[in-house]
Design a protein around this motif. Structure first.
Motif, PDB file in Angstrom:
ATOM      1  N   MET A  32       0.816  -1.205   0.000  1.00  0.00           N
ATOM      2  CA  MET A  32       0.000   0.000   0.000  1.00  0.00           C
ATOM      3  C   MET A  32       0.851   1.258   0.000  1.00  0.00           C
ATOM      4  SD  MET A  32      -2.929   1.194   2.732  1.00  0.00           S
ATOM      5  CE  MET A  32      -1.766   1.652   4.012  1.00  0.00           C
ATOM      6  N   ASN A  33       2.020   1.206   0.677  1.00  0.00           N
ATOM      7  CA  ASN A  33       2.790   2.430   0.831  1.00  0.00           C
ATOM      8  C   ASN A  33       3.286   3.001  -0.482  1.00  0.00           C
ATOM      9  OD1 ASN A  33       2.280   2.014   3.486  1.00  0.00           O
ATOM     10  ND2 ASN A  33       4.387   1.708   4.121  1.00  0.00           N
ATOM     11  N   ASP A  34       3.574   2.141  -1.475  1.00  0.00           N
ATOM     12  CA  ASP A  34       3.969   2.652  -2.778  1.00  0.00           C
ATOM     13  C   ASP A  34       2.826   3.410  -3.447  1.00  0.00           C
ATOM     14  OD1 ASP A  34       6.594   1.812  -2.769  1.00  0.00           O
ATOM     15  OD2 ASP A  34       6.131  -0.153  -3.583  1.00  0.00           O
ATOM     16  N   ALA A  35       1.587   3.068  -3.082  1.00  0.00           N
ATOM     17  CA  ALA A  35       0.437   3.773  -3.636  1.00  0.00           C
ATOM     18  C   ALA A  35       0.276   5.156  -3.024  1.00  0.00           C
ATOM     19  CB  ALA A  35      -0.836   2.955  -3.401  1.00  0.00           C
ATOM     20  N   VAL A  36       0.999   5.413  -1.949  1.00  0.00           N
ATOM     21  CA  VAL A  36       0.905   6.696  -1.258  1.00  0.00           C
ATOM     22  C   VAL A  36       2.112   7.570  -1.557  1.00  0.00           C
ATOM     23  CG1 VAL A  36       0.620   7.819   0.983  1.00  0.00           C
ATOM     24  CG2 VAL A  36      -0.346   5.554   0.600  1.00  0.00           C
ATOM     25  N   LEU A  37       3.284   6.983  -1.640  1.00  0.00           N
ATOM     26  CA  LEU A  37       4.518   7.750  -1.801  1.00  0.00           C
ATOM     27  C   LEU A  37       4.760   8.061  -3.268  1.00  0.00           C
ATOM     28  CD1 LEU A  37       6.683   5.784   0.784  1.00  0.00           C
ATOM     29  CD2 LEU A  37       5.545   7.991   1.105  1.00  0.00           C
ATOM     30  N   ASN A  38       3.947   8.940  -3.807  1.00  0.00           N
ATOM     31  CA  ASN A  38       4.062   9.331  -5.207  1.00  0.00           C
ATOM     32  C   ASN A  38       3.542  10.754  -5.389  1.00  0.00           C
ATOM     33  OD1 ASN A  38       1.110   9.240  -5.778  1.00  0.00           O
ATOM     34  ND2 ASN A  38       1.407   7.044  -5.381  1.00  0.00           N
ATOM     35  N   ARG A  39       3.651  11.286  -6.583  1.00  0.00           N
ATOM     36  CA  ARG A  39       3.355  12.701  -6.823  1.00  0.00           C
ATOM     37  C   ARG A  39       1.860  13.030  -6.746  1.00  0.00           C
ATOM     38  NH1 ARG A  39       5.640  15.455 -10.026  1.00  0.00           N
ATOM     39  NH2 ARG A  39       4.018  16.883 -10.689  1.00  0.00           N
ATOM     40  N   GLU A  40       1.019  12.030  -6.600  1.00  0.00           N
ATOM     41  CA  GLU A  40      -0.408  12.297  -6.449  1.00  0.00           C
ATOM     42  C   GLU A  40      -0.776  12.608  -5.004  1.00  0.00           C
ATOM     43  OE1 GLU A  40      -2.218  12.506  -9.188  1.00  0.00           O
ATOM     44  OE2 GLU A  40      -0.375  11.972 -10.269  1.00  0.00           O
ATOM     45  N   SER A  41       0.148  12.430  -4.099  1.00  0.00           N
ATOM     46  CA  SER A  41      -0.160  12.522  -2.668  1.00  0.00           C
ATOM     47  C   SER A  41       0.245  13.861  -2.062  1.00  0.00           C
ATOM     48  CB  SER A  41       0.521  11.382  -1.913  1.00  0.00           C
ATOM     49  OG  SER A  41      -0.009  10.129  -2.296  1.00  0.00           O
ATOM     50  N   VAL A  42      -0.364  14.129  -0.912  1.00  0.00           N
ATOM     51  CA  VAL A  42      -0.106  15.344  -0.146  1.00  0.00           C
ATOM     52  C   VAL A  42       0.432  14.947   1.223  1.00  0.00           C
ATOM     53  CG1 VAL A  42      -1.122  17.413   0.885  1.00  0.00           C
ATOM     54  CG2 VAL A  42      -1.975  16.561  -1.323  1.00  0.00           C
ATOM     55  N   ALA A  43       1.594  15.494   1.589  1.00  0.00           N
ATOM     56  CA  ALA A  43       2.211  15.168   2.867  1.00  0.00           C
ATOM     57  C   ALA A  43       2.273  16.398   3.749  1.00  0.00           C
ATOM     58  CB  ALA A  43       3.617  14.616   2.661  1.00  0.00           C
ATOM     59  N   VAL A  44       1.862  16.238   5.005  1.00  0.00           N
ATOM     60  CA  VAL A  44       1.971  17.287   6.011  1.00  0.00           C
ATOM     61  C   VAL A  44       3.046  16.861   7.003  1.00  0.00           C
ATOM     62  CG1 VAL A  44       0.782  18.531   7.857  1.00  0.00           C
ATOM     63  CG2 VAL A  44      -0.451  17.940   5.751  1.00  0.00           C
ATOM     64  N   VAL A  45       4.061  17.701   7.183  1.00  0.00           N
ATOM     65  CA  VAL A  45       5.179  17.366   8.065  1.00  0.00           C
ATOM     66  C   VAL A  45       5.349  18.486   9.088  1.00  0.00           C
ATOM     67  CG1 VAL A  45       7.626  16.768   8.222  1.00  0.00           C
ATOM     68  CG2 VAL A  45       6.334  16.182   6.151  1.00  0.00           C
ATOM     69  N   THR A  46       5.256  18.159  10.373  1.00  0.00           N
ATOM     70  CA  THR A  46       5.489  19.168  11.410  1.00  0.00           C
ATOM     71  C   THR A  46       6.957  19.169  11.814  1.00  0.00           C
ATOM     72  OG1 THR A  46       5.025  17.750  13.335  1.00  0.00           O
ATOM     73  CG2 THR A  46       3.136  18.798  12.255  1.00  0.00           C
ATOM     74  N   GLY A  47       7.411  20.318  12.295  1.00  0.00           N
ATOM     75  CA  GLY A  47       8.830  20.455  12.608  1.00  0.00           C
ATOM     76  C   GLY A  47       9.674  20.430  11.359  1.00  0.00           C
ATOM     77  N   ALA A  48       9.125  20.955  10.253  1.00  0.00           N
ATOM     78  CA  ALA A  48       9.772  20.837   8.950  1.00  0.00           C
ATOM     79  C   ALA A  48      10.727  21.984   8.647  1.00  0.00           C
ATOM     80  CB  ALA A  48       8.712  20.754   7.843  1.00  0.00           C
ATOM     81  N   GLY A  49      10.958  22.862   9.613  1.00  0.00           N
ATOM     82  CA  GLY A  49      11.841  23.986   9.359  1.00  0.00           C
ATOM     83  C   GLY A  49      13.310  23.621   9.347  1.00  0.00           C
ATOM     84  N   ALA A  50      13.662  22.495   9.926  1.00  0.00           N
ATOM     85  CA  ALA A  50      15.072  22.095  10.022  1.00  0.00           C
ATOM     86  C   ALA A  50      15.144  20.631  10.437  1.00  0.00           C
ATOM     87  CB  ALA A  50      15.820  22.977  11.026  1.00  0.00           C
ATOM     88  N   GLY A  51      16.360  20.109  10.442  1.00  0.00           N
ATOM     89  CA  GLY A  51      16.627  18.786  11.000  1.00  0.00           C
ATOM     90  C   GLY A  51      15.884  17.641  10.341  1.00  0.00           C
ATOM     91  N   ILE A  52      15.420  16.721  11.172  1.00  0.00           N
ATOM     92  CA  ILE A  52      14.755  15.515  10.675  1.00  0.00           C
ATOM     93  C   ILE A  52      13.509  15.865   9.877  1.00  0.00           C
ATOM     94  CG2 ILE A  52      13.447  13.484  11.439  1.00  0.00           C
ATOM     95  CD1 ILE A  52      15.495  13.157  13.696  1.00  0.00           C
TER      96      ILE A  52
END
Length: 279
Positions: free
Chosen positions: A1-21
């Protein structure tokens, strides 16, 4: 399933995205052509990061300085993401702090750590997960934990308590999601090794030999996420997976064998622990 998500059709929200991990993970998603929503309370950091995410190949980049300790702010962010993109496919609750703590030190230090490192994860999940489930699309929720939340070493009890809570919460979340009719969302616990970031730099300007870069950790993370691992346990240049497994086994052994709490650091068990690790 994860390959169906990790592609250019998807939207990712990442917190703490200003630096580091967080930034390294957001950059990994950008390289896949995904739309990335970079969230960091430090507006200057996240705005600077956005330029790099666009240059890396993100389909679209949105930034937010939403405070993860504020449920209303995250609910508003979720609605904004849904209006702009139709919804969220990947949520990474990564933002965290580590100001240090002592057992009987200032209460406000404990409250800050728990509000950010534990409640930030809970708030983010509660804001985004309901619509993610209702959409019926494959999706992922990743929460950043810590080895300190598993082996709970002495020295920073507030951080350990928060990260132990993240572990328990994410395990419960995984169970809930896989038993929710119609939901195609999986949960994952990211457990970084020693990663050199501003959070743990402590005045150092050069990466210690034992540490990974955030980019190395993000590459490992994406590889194991594709493999559908729940516990994404990351090594580093000093600590192998085998060493982590033994340390964690010893920690649970304290309960099974009824040894003193944190016996790994108890002088009467030092030799036994050393022999266990060598064995």
């Amino acid at each position: 399933m994860n390959d169906a998500v990790l592609n250019r059709e998807s939207v990712a929200v990442v917190t703490g995205a200003g630096a580091g991990i967080g930034l390294a993970i957001a950059t990994g998603f950008a390289r896949l052509g995904m739309a990335v929503v970079a969230v960091d309370i430090r507006a200057d950091k996240v705005d600077a990061a956005a330029a790099g995410l666009r240059a890396t190949g993100a389909r679209e980049v949105m930034t937010s300085d939403a405070d993860i300790t504020d449920p209303a702010a995250l609910a508003k962010l979720e609605s904004t993401v849904a209006e702009r993109f139709g919804g969220t496919d990947v949520l990474v609750n990564n933002a965290g702090i580590q100001p240090g703590s002592t057992m009987f030190g200032p209460r406000d230090a404990w409250e800050r750590v728990l509000q950010t490192n534990l409640w930030g994860v809970i708030n983010g999940t509660r804001a985004f997960a309901p619509r993610m489930c209702a959409r019926g699309r494959p999706g992922l929720i990743v929460n950043t934990g810590s080895k300190q939340g598993i082996t709970t070493p002495p020295g920073d009890p507030a951080y350990n308590v928060a990260k132990a809570g993240v572990k328990a919460y994410t395990e419960a979340l995984a169970h809930e999601l896989r038993n929710t009719d119609g939901a195609q969302i999986s949960a994952h616990l990211l457990i970084p090794g020693f990663v050199f970031t501003e959070l743990n730099a402590r005045g150092r300007t050069e990466k210690p030999d034992g540490a990974w870069t955030p980019e190395e950790m993000a590459a490992f993370f994406l590889e194991r996420l594709r493999a559908r691992e729940f516990y994404i346990l990351c090594p580093d240049n000093d600590v192998t997976r085998a060493m982590d497994e033994k340390r964690m086994a010893w920690a649970i052994g304290d309960i099974i064998e009824n040894r003193p709490a944190l016996s790994r650091w108890h002088p009467e068990f030092a030799a036994e622990f050393e022999a266990f690790m060598k064995g």
